[in-house]
Scaffold this motif. Structure first.
Motif, PDB file in Angstrom:
ATOM      1  N   LEU A 216       0.956  -0.958  -0.031  1.00  0.00           N
ATOM      2  CA  LEU A 216      -0.117   0.011  -0.039  1.00  0.00           C
ATOM      3  C   LEU A 216       0.815   1.047  -0.001  1.00  0.00           C
ATOM      4  O   LEU A 216       2.021   1.294   0.793  1.00  0.00           O
ATOM      5  CB  LEU A 216      -0.841   0.051   1.278  1.00  0.00           C
ATOM      6  N   ASN A 217       0.684   2.179  -0.941  1.00  0.00           N
ATOM      7  CA  ASN A 217       1.413   3.280  -0.699  1.00  0.00           C
ATOM      8  C   ASN A 217       1.040   4.253   0.309  1.00  0.00           C
ATOM      9  O   ASN A 217      -0.080   4.153   1.012  1.00  0.00           O
ATOM     10  CB  ASN A 217       1.377   4.048  -2.196  1.00  0.00           C
ATOM     11  N   GLU A 218       1.708   5.311   0.463  1.00  0.00           N
ATOM     12  CA  GLU A 218       1.385   6.548   1.408  1.00  0.00           C
ATOM     13  C   GLU A 218      -0.048   6.887   1.419  1.00  0.00           C
ATOM     14  O   GLU A 218      -0.947   7.066   2.461  1.00  0.00           O
ATOM     15  CB  GLU A 218       2.384   7.380   1.704  1.00  0.00           C
ATOM     16  N   LYS A 219      -0.638   7.139   0.114  1.00  0.00           N
ATOM     17  CA  LYS A 219      -1.765   7.530  -0.044  1.00  0.00           C
ATOM     18  C   LYS A 219      -2.986   6.501   0.615  1.00  0.00           C
ATOM     19  O   LYS A 219      -3.815   6.936   1.234  1.00  0.00           O
ATOM     20  CB  LYS A 219      -2.222   7.944  -1.419  1.00  0.00           C
ATOM     21  N   LYS A 257      -8.027 -12.236   5.218  1.00  0.00           N
ATOM     22  CA  LYS A 257      -8.243 -11.190   6.168  1.00  0.00           C
ATOM     23  C   LYS A 257      -6.857 -10.504   6.199  1.00  0.00           C
ATOM     24  O   LYS A 257      -5.748 -11.176   6.552  1.00  0.00           O
ATOM     25  CB  LYS A 257      -8.535 -11.737   7.705  1.00  0.00           C
ATOM     26  N   VAL A 258      -6.762  -9.199   6.150  1.00  0.00           N
ATOM     27  CA  VAL A 258      -5.504  -8.416   6.182  1.00  0.00           C
ATOM     28  C   VAL A 258      -5.033  -8.430   7.756  1.00  0.00           C
ATOM     29  O   VAL A 258      -5.818  -8.301   8.666  1.00  0.00           O
ATOM     30  CB  VAL A 258      -5.715  -7.059   5.925  1.00  0.00           C
ATOM     31  N   ALA A 259      -3.600  -8.951   7.765  1.00  0.00           N
ATOM     32  CA  ALA A 259      -3.412  -9.492   9.259  1.00  0.00           C
ATOM     33  C   ALA A 259      -2.420  -8.319   9.765  1.00  0.00           C
ATOM     34  O   ALA A 259      -2.409  -8.058  10.979  1.00  0.00           O
ATOM     35  CB  ALA A 259      -2.485 -10.956   9.287  1.00  0.00           C
ATOM     36  N   THR A 260      -1.550  -8.057   8.964  1.00  0.00           N
ATOM     37  CA  THR A 260      -0.478  -6.835   9.316  1.00  0.00           C
ATOM     38  C   THR A 260      -0.107  -5.843   8.238  1.00  0.00           C
ATOM     39  O   THR A 260      -0.357  -6.155   7.000  1.00  0.00           O
ATOM     40  CB  THR A 260       0.856  -7.475   9.837  1.00  0.00           C
ATOM     41  N   VAL A 261       0.165  -4.633   8.684  1.00  0.00           N
ATOM     42  CA  VAL A 261       0.871  -3.456   7.783  1.00  0.00           C
ATOM     43  C   VAL A 261       2.041  -3.187   8.462  1.00  0.00           C
ATOM     44  O   VAL A 261       1.929  -2.758   9.819  1.00  0.00           O
ATOM     45  CB  VAL A 261      -0.221  -2.273   7.595  1.00  0.00           C
ATOM     46  N   SER A 262       3.162  -3.250   7.714  1.00  0.00           N
ATOM     47  CA  SER A 262       4.300  -2.928   8.391  1.00  0.00           C
ATOM     48  C   SER A 262       4.351  -1.224   8.957  1.00  0.00           C
ATOM     49  O   SER A 262       3.620  -0.568   8.100  1.00  0.00           O
ATOM     50  CB  SER A 262       5.688  -2.878   7.183  1.00  0.00           C
ATOM     51  N   GLY A 263       5.000  -1.214   9.819  1.00  0.00           N
ATOM     52  CA  GLY A 263       5.078   0.109  10.327  1.00  0.00           C
ATOM     53  C   GLY A 263       5.672   1.307   9.702  1.00  0.00           C
ATOM     54  O   GLY A 263       5.989   2.355   9.955  1.00  0.00           O
ATOM     55  N   ASP A 266       8.628   2.254   2.866  1.00  0.00           N
ATOM     56  CA  ASP A 266       9.955   2.133   2.230  1.00  0.00           C
ATOM     57  C   ASP A 266      10.429   3.252   1.552  1.00  0.00           C
ATOM     58  O   ASP A 266       9.713   3.867   0.625  1.00  0.00           O
ATOM     59  CB  ASP A 266      10.006   0.804   1.254  1.00  0.00           C
ATOM     60  N   ASN A 267      11.562   4.153   1.785  1.00  0.00           N
ATOM     61  CA  ASN A 267      11.911   5.002   1.229  1.00  0.00           C
ATOM     62  C   ASN A 267      12.127   5.157  -0.529  1.00  0.00           C
ATOM     63  O   ASN A 267      11.863   5.920  -1.120  1.00  0.00           O
ATOM     64  CB  ASN A 267      13.017   5.837   1.724  1.00  0.00           C
ATOM     65  N   THR A 268      12.376   3.931  -0.879  1.00  0.00           N
ATOM     66  CA  THR A 268      12.591   3.619  -2.272  1.00  0.00           C
ATOM     67  C   THR A 268      11.422   3.484  -3.026  1.00  0.00           C
ATOM     68  O   THR A 268      11.506   3.773  -4.362  1.00  0.00           O
ATOM     69  CB  THR A 268      13.658   2.493  -2.413  1.00  0.00           C
ATOM     70  N   THR A 269      10.180   2.747  -2.318  1.00  0.00           N
ATOM     71  CA  THR A 269       9.215   2.722  -3.273  1.00  0.00           C
ATOM     72  C   THR A 269       8.069   3.501  -2.577  1.00  0.00           C
ATOM     73  O   THR A 269       7.051   3.368  -3.433  1.00  0.00           O
ATOM     74  CB  THR A 269       8.851   1.017  -2.742  1.00  0.00           C
ATOM     75  N   GLY A 270       8.066   3.938  -1.448  1.00  0.00           N
ATOM     76  CA  GLY A 270       7.084   4.800  -1.152  1.00  0.00           C
ATOM     77  C   GLY A 270       6.009   4.103  -0.449  1.00  0.00           C
ATOM     78  O   GLY A 270       4.846   4.620  -0.545  1.00  0.00           O
ATOM     79  N   SER A 271       6.146   2.637  -0.430  1.00  0.00           N
ATOM     80  CA  SER A 271       4.992   1.878   0.062  1.00  0.00           C
ATOM     81  C   SER A 271       5.410   0.985   1.354  1.00  0.00           C
ATOM     82  O   SER A 271       6.558   0.994   1.811  1.00  0.00           O
ATOM     83  CB  SER A 271       4.420   1.130  -1.142  1.00  0.00           C
ATOM     84  N   ALA A 272       4.362   0.623   1.795  1.00  0.00           N
ATOM     85  CA  ALA A 272       4.254  -0.420   3.220  1.00  0.00           C
ATOM     86  C   ALA A 272       4.037  -1.655   2.747  1.00  0.00           C
ATOM     87  O   ALA A 272       3.080  -1.969   2.089  1.00  0.00           O
ATOM     88  CB  ALA A 272       3.474   0.049   4.413  1.00  0.00           C
ATOM     89  N   SER A 273       4.742  -2.854   3.471  1.00  0.00           N
ATOM     90  CA  SER A 273       4.144  -4.270   3.259  1.00  0.00           C
ATOM     91  C   SER A 273       3.287  -4.636   4.048  1.00  0.00           C
ATOM     92  O   SER A 273       2.950  -4.047   5.045  1.00  0.00           O
ATOM     93  CB  SER A 273       5.434  -5.052   3.461  1.00  0.00           C
ATOM     94  N   VAL A 274       1.940  -5.432   3.230  1.00  0.00           N
ATOM     95  CA  VAL A 274       0.884  -5.805   3.855  1.00  0.00           C
ATOM     96  C   VAL A 274       0.773  -7.129   3.545  1.00  0.00           C
ATOM     97  O   VAL A 274       1.217  -7.734   2.762  1.00  0.00           O
ATOM     98  CB  VAL A 274      -0.371  -4.896   3.188  1.00  0.00           C
ATOM     99  N   ARG A 275      -0.031  -7.884   4.844  1.00  0.00           N
ATOM    100  CA  ARG A 275       0.124  -9.379   4.665  1.00  0.00           C
ATOM    101  C   ARG A 275      -1.407  -9.685   4.784  1.00  0.00           C
ATOM    102  O   ARG A 275      -1.990  -9.256   5.962  1.00  0.00           O
ATOM    103  CB  ARG A 275       1.042  -9.845   5.774  1.00  0.00           C
TER     104      ARG A 275
END
Length: 394
Positions: A216-219, A257-263, A266-275
């Motif tokens: 998921l990106n920052e937006k 079910k979405v379990a976690t979103v990394s806190g 990532d500066n290179t991709t501008g996104s957070a990992s979701v599981r």
């Protein structure tokens, strides 16, 4: 007939010809400007069910690399790639000769040390009796006691060496740490296996449940947390169940079910990992597979129009609005970026009760054209009925 009378008759004839031509031309113009029949839609509110799509990578709940704890040649591979295994099941056997010899040597050392302890104990007991009778000095008894303690330490060291040798021998039998599915096996019988090898013996994936990883990106995260008005944990808990679209386009039968979103973003991709977690009772999904996560997005009381009713000009969307005189006028609208490929959710530019043209956009319609409105729903129903009638006649 006088010259004046002749002129008057000629003028009257010419006037009649002009009037006749004008009347004929007017009839032709009236026929040519007949208002075309165009399907229209009356704007109303409805509910839109759309899906946000995110590319995903599938991994087993646990993907455990199987690496040897000791160095040795592989003497037997007990499983095959893709095989389901249980926790503790034997996967590989390494050459045991040198490790068995080390165990035998360690056992012999223990026996020697045990004998030395027994001898030292006998000596110490005799010295104690002599000391009690004042036959020997305290010094001689202390030397015997030191020899006994040294023998005990040597026995303990020998036993530790035996335990280490037995453990190394046990490591020559490589077992599965969990239930799962065996991955690729790059090395077979005769290959040298070592803890320092870059390549693992295999991977055991526990895939009765699988994780689908996406980003998921920052937006997206700001939208999820309503611009930070609620915590990420609360936002995750409130998220609806998600679907998994497989690589062949089919929808996986179990929802996740979405379990976690990394806190951390990532500066290179501008996104957070979701599981997202999915049940996988049949084991159909394997680590390394790909797919797409579908997150449902619901818009209530939304204005929904067909995409074919719109046209684009200078990166703006327009529709033809039909006024009370059945004249069409172009009007800019704004839409949700998310769509299903057939309809748009309009966020501004249209009001409930207004009419728009749903056909002829870009071909028949132009600004200020008067049309004969045809109800789009009734037209579609009539076309469907005609098609069913034709099919029945066949």
């Amino acid at each position: 007939m006088t010259r004046f009378a002749q002129r008057s008759l000629g003028a009257l004839a010419a006037f009649g010809l002009v009037v006749g031509l004008t009347s004929c031309g007017g009839d032709q113009q009236q026929m040519g400007s007949q208002a075309p029949e165009i399907a229209t839609l009356t704007i109303s509110e409805g509910t839109s069910q759309l899906n946000s799509t995110f590319p995903a990578t599938i991994k087993g709940k646990t993907d455990i690399e199987i690496r040897p704890q000791v160095t040795g040649f592989i003497t037997k591979v007990h499983v095959d790639e893709g095989q389901h295994v249980k926790k503790g099941q034997v996967l590989f056997t390494l050459d045991q000769v040198t490790y068995q010899a080390a165990v035998d040597a360690a056992k012999a050392s223990v026996n020697v040390a045990q004998t030395a302890v027994e001898t030292a104990k006998i000596t110490l007991d005799n010295k104690k009796k002599l000391l009690d009778k004042n036959i020997i000095s305290q010094y001689e008894w202390q030397l015997a006691d030191n020899d006994y303690r040294t023998a005990l330490s040597q026995l303990a060291s020998a036993k530790a060496n035996l335990a280490s040798a037995q453990k190394n021998l046990a490591y020559t039998v490589v077992t599965s740490p969990s239930d799962g599915v065996v991955g690729s096996i790059p090395n077979r019988e005769g290959s040298l296996a070592s803890p320092s090898s870059a390549q693992a013996l295999t991977t055991v994936s526990q895939n009765d449940k699988i994780y689908a990883y996406f980003s998921l990106n920052e937006k997206d995260i700001l939208d999820l947390t309503e611009n930070g008005t609620r915590s990420l944990e609360a936002a995750i808990a409130a998220m609806p169940e998600v679907k998994l679209q497989l690589a062949n386009g089919e929808i996986y039968p179990y929802t996740g079910k979405v379990a976690t979103v990394s806190g951390v973003i990532d500066n290179t991709t501008g996104s957070a990992s979701v599981r997202a977690l999915f049940d996988n009772p049949s084991g159909m999904l394997r680590s390394g597979s790909t797919g797409s996560i579908l997150i449902p997005v619901t818009h209530n009381n939304a204005i929904i129009i067909p995409q074919k009713a719109t046209f684009e000009l200078q990166d703006k969307k327009f529709v033809y609005v039909v006024n009370d005189s059945n004249v069409v006028n172009a009007r800019p609208i704004t839409i949700q970026s998310l769509n299903d490929g057939k309809t748009y959710v309009v966020t501004s530019g249209l009001q409930v009760g207004e009419r728009i043209a749903t056909e002829g956009v870009g071909t028949k319609l132009s600004e200020g054209l008067q049309i004969t409105p045809v109800d789009a729903a009734a037209q579609a129903a009539a076309q469907e009925a005609a098609a069913q009638q034709q099919a029945a006649q066949k």
